[in-house]
Design an enzyme around this catalytic site. Structure first.
Site, short mmCIF file in Angstrom:
data_model
loop_
_atom_site.label_atom_id
_atom_site.label_comp_id
_atom_site.label_asym_id
_atom_site.label_seq_id
_atom_site.Cartn_x
_atom_site.Cartn_y
_atom_site.Cartn_z
N LYS A 239 0.85 -1.19 0.00
CA LYS A 239 0.00 0.00 0.00
C LYS A 239 0.89 1.24 0.00
CE LYS A 239 -3.99 1.74 2.69
NZ LYS A 239 -4.83 1.45 3.89
N SER B 70 -9.76 1.24 2.70
CA SER B 70 -8.90 2.05 1.88
C SER B 70 -7.81 1.28 1.12
CB SER B 70 -8.22 3.11 2.76
OG SER B 70 -7.34 2.51 3.68
N SER C 220 -9.90 -1.19 6.90
CA SER C 220 -9.28 -0.95 5.59
C SER C 220 -8.50 -2.12 5.00
CB SER C 220 -8.36 0.26 5.66
OG SER C 220 -9.12 1.44 5.60
#
Lengths: 88, 495
Positions: free
Chosen positions: B82, B157, B181
């Site tokens: 990420k 996310s 997330s």
């Protein structure tokens, strides 16, 4: 509030945010009204204690590499516009 | 792109083939990069593809094998990170304009551990700006599409990381979970997502959102892969004073021990709050565990529903404080102004997108004099109530079971008009962040549109071992077509 948060927003942006924040505050109103007389607050999931280490010199980030990422620097320091109205 | 490719045979098979010299990391990385190249035109999982670095890492792994050295437990495994994890020398954007060109001068601890484990970092994945969102629609650089149905969101996310695994680019990837997330996008993409106990994994080099809630974890096609990936990053780190000072857990070895005699509680309070397919999946999961020897019971824990409103005070409060550092001085964007305050305000208004501004404003309000006790103080007490409710449930149960999400993958734009609609995506995942407990989402069913639906296993602090054993049993009981990878993105699904 926007000034406290250092967000220079337009009047339109502020008006839209005002409505959204009111909706959100309505949504979380249940928390405000919660009966919590004998309940202690929790700030963190772990029982935190201070963590100490010996005060020894160790490797740290390269100064030039750090300053290279800054918008402006001079003589090994970060460069910023005047604060508190001092002369530039 | 054949399904029998080594790339699709799991982390253990890959690392073993590379370590023994049976396969070359250099070939495997080319295959992963070819898949990325083919899929990215449509999916946009990656913010940055680090092809050259991945090739160099692969050469180093092959050279180590050639010298008779062991390159590590993730030898030659292509992975994705990420883009809120600092990578030295590679731009790290947090999917925000304020960090669009920022190149970190250091590797986060997780990144350093993955490199030394022999993993090949293929790229940095897309996210909702500063990890604030549940769909990747808040990315400043455009959303990621769900490989199961490209008209739908991958969740967020960490949607780029979950979609990268679902698309078969990489067998494992890494994300962060502040309110769901990791687990929510795992559920929406038909992959496994682990949120470890708070403090199990160092946050050094993870760009902070809400520090008392943030935790790095792993995605995998299978429970075994996600577990091996988690093991590689877990353990104490002197650079993070909140990392737990215990040896890293050894989990893969006990994954197959089953659930005989385990006490499982199905949290019933979420069931009437979620789509029928999500409620049905968790009830079916309870039945599957029961037939494998566990003792399942429904349990009402009404405090679970305090989680969402408490979170939407606590997380913005912490974020408003953490994001004060983006002031145009030390890194990132600067928009000039006549004095420092004007420069700060202009920089932040230009650099932060609508959701980040919204959260900063909520947090500033909740922490301001006169409102602190009514909002932040009360939310902290609600957090205590949530933790107490979990503690009392874990006196009766070894693990808890719940839906992961209120719905399967939704369409782009469906929840962007009203922020609160989007916030509700985190309903079932938030309580574990407030308590710091571990939780995992496992693909368990398909809905009527052929979209994957995950179920969530929750465990007490440091309970990853039992949690993952349960997850492994659920995985074995689930239909095979409810999990990725989906090789070749699908443009629509069929009933």
């Amino acid at each position: 509030m926007a000034r406290l948060a250092r967000l220079d927003l337009t009047d339109d942006e502020l008006a839209a945010l005002k409505d959204e924040l009111s909706d959100l505050l309505d949504h979380v109103d249940r928390i405000r009204r919660l009966e919590t007389h004998d309940v202690p607050p929790t700030a963190h999931p772990l029982p935190l204690t201070n963590v100490f280490r010996p005060d020894e010199v160790a490797e740290s980030l390269e100064r030039d590499e750090v300053l290279a990422a800054a918008p402006a620097s001079e003589n090994g320091r970060f460069l910023v516009p005047p604060v508190l109205g001092e002369a530039p | 792109m054949s399904a029998s490719s080594l790339l699709d045979r799991g982390v253990a098979a890959i690392a073993s083939a590379i370590r023994t010299g049976e396969a070359r990391a250099a070939d495997l990385v080319e295959e992963a990069l070819a898949r990325v190249d083919a899929g990215e035109r449509e999916l946009h999982c990656f913010q940055t593809v680090t092809a050259d670095e991945a090739r160099r890492a692969a050469e180093a792994v092959d050279a180590a094998v050639g010298r008779g050295e062991d390159p590590g437990p993730l030898a030659g495994v292509p992975i994705a990170l990420k883009d809120n994890m600092c990578t030295r020398g590679t731009v790290t954007t947090c999917s925000s304009k304020i960090l669009e060109n920022w190149i970190p001068p250091y590797d986060g601890t997780v990144v350093a551990r993955l490199r030394s484990a022999g993993a090949l970092i293929v790229g940095k994945t897309n996210l909702d700006e500063f990890a604030m969102g549940s769909s990747t629609e808040n990315s400043a650089f455009g959303p990621t599409r769900n490989p199961w149905d490209t008209s739908r969101v991958p969740g967020g996310s960490s949607g780029g990381s979950s979609a990268a695994v679902a698309a078969g680019y990489v067998p494992v990837s890494f994300g962060s979970d502040t309110g769901g997330s990791i687990r929510q996008p795992a559920s929406l993409c038909g992959v496994v997502g682990i949120k470890p106990t708070y403090g199990r994994v160092s946050r050094y080099g993870l760009i902070a959102f809400a520090s008392s809630l943030d935790q790095i974890g792993s995605f995998g096609v299978t429970v075994a892969d996600a577990t091996t990936a988690f093991e590689a990053i877990a353990g104490h780190d002197p650079h993070d004073s909140t990392s737990i000072n215990l040896p890293a857990p050894s989990l893969a070895a006990t994954l197959g021990e089953g659930v005989d005699g385990l006490r499982v509680g199905l949290i019933e309070d979420f069931l009437d709050q979620v789509a029928p397919a999500c409620a049905a999946a968790s009830s079916a999961a309870a039945e599957a565990l029961e037939s494998s020897g566990a003792k399942c019971e429904s349990v009402s824990i009404p405090e679970m529903l305090l989680g969402l409103p408490a979170y939407y005070i606590i997380a913005p409060a912490e974020a408003s404080s953490n994001l004060a550092r983006y002031d145009g001085v030390r890194y990132g964007l600067r928009v000039d102004g006549p004095d420092a305050e004007a420069m700060n305000g202009r920089t932040r208004a230009a650099g932060f997108g609508p959701e980040v501004r919204r959260r900063i404003m909520i947090g500033t309000y909740a922490l301001s004099a006169g409102y602190y006790d009514a909002y932040y103080g009360q939310a902290q007490k609600a957090r205590t109530l949530t933790i107490r409710a979990f503690d009392s449930a874990y006196e009766r149960f070894d693990v808890l079971l719940a839906p992961t999400t209120p719905s399967p993958a939704f369409k782009f734009g469906e929840k962007t008009k009203n922020p609160i609609d989007m916030y509700l995506s985190d309903l079932c995942t938030i309580p574990s962040n407030l308590s710091g407990h571990p939780a995992v989402s496992v693909p368990f069913a398909l809905d009527e549109n052929g979209l994957p639906v995950g179920v969530q296993v929750l465990a007490p602090a440091l309970g990853e071992s039992v949690m993952l054993r349960v997850a492994a049993v659920l995985e074995a009981a689930a239909p095979g077509d409810c999990r990725g990878p989906v090789l070749g993105p699908r443009s629509s699904t069929h009933a």
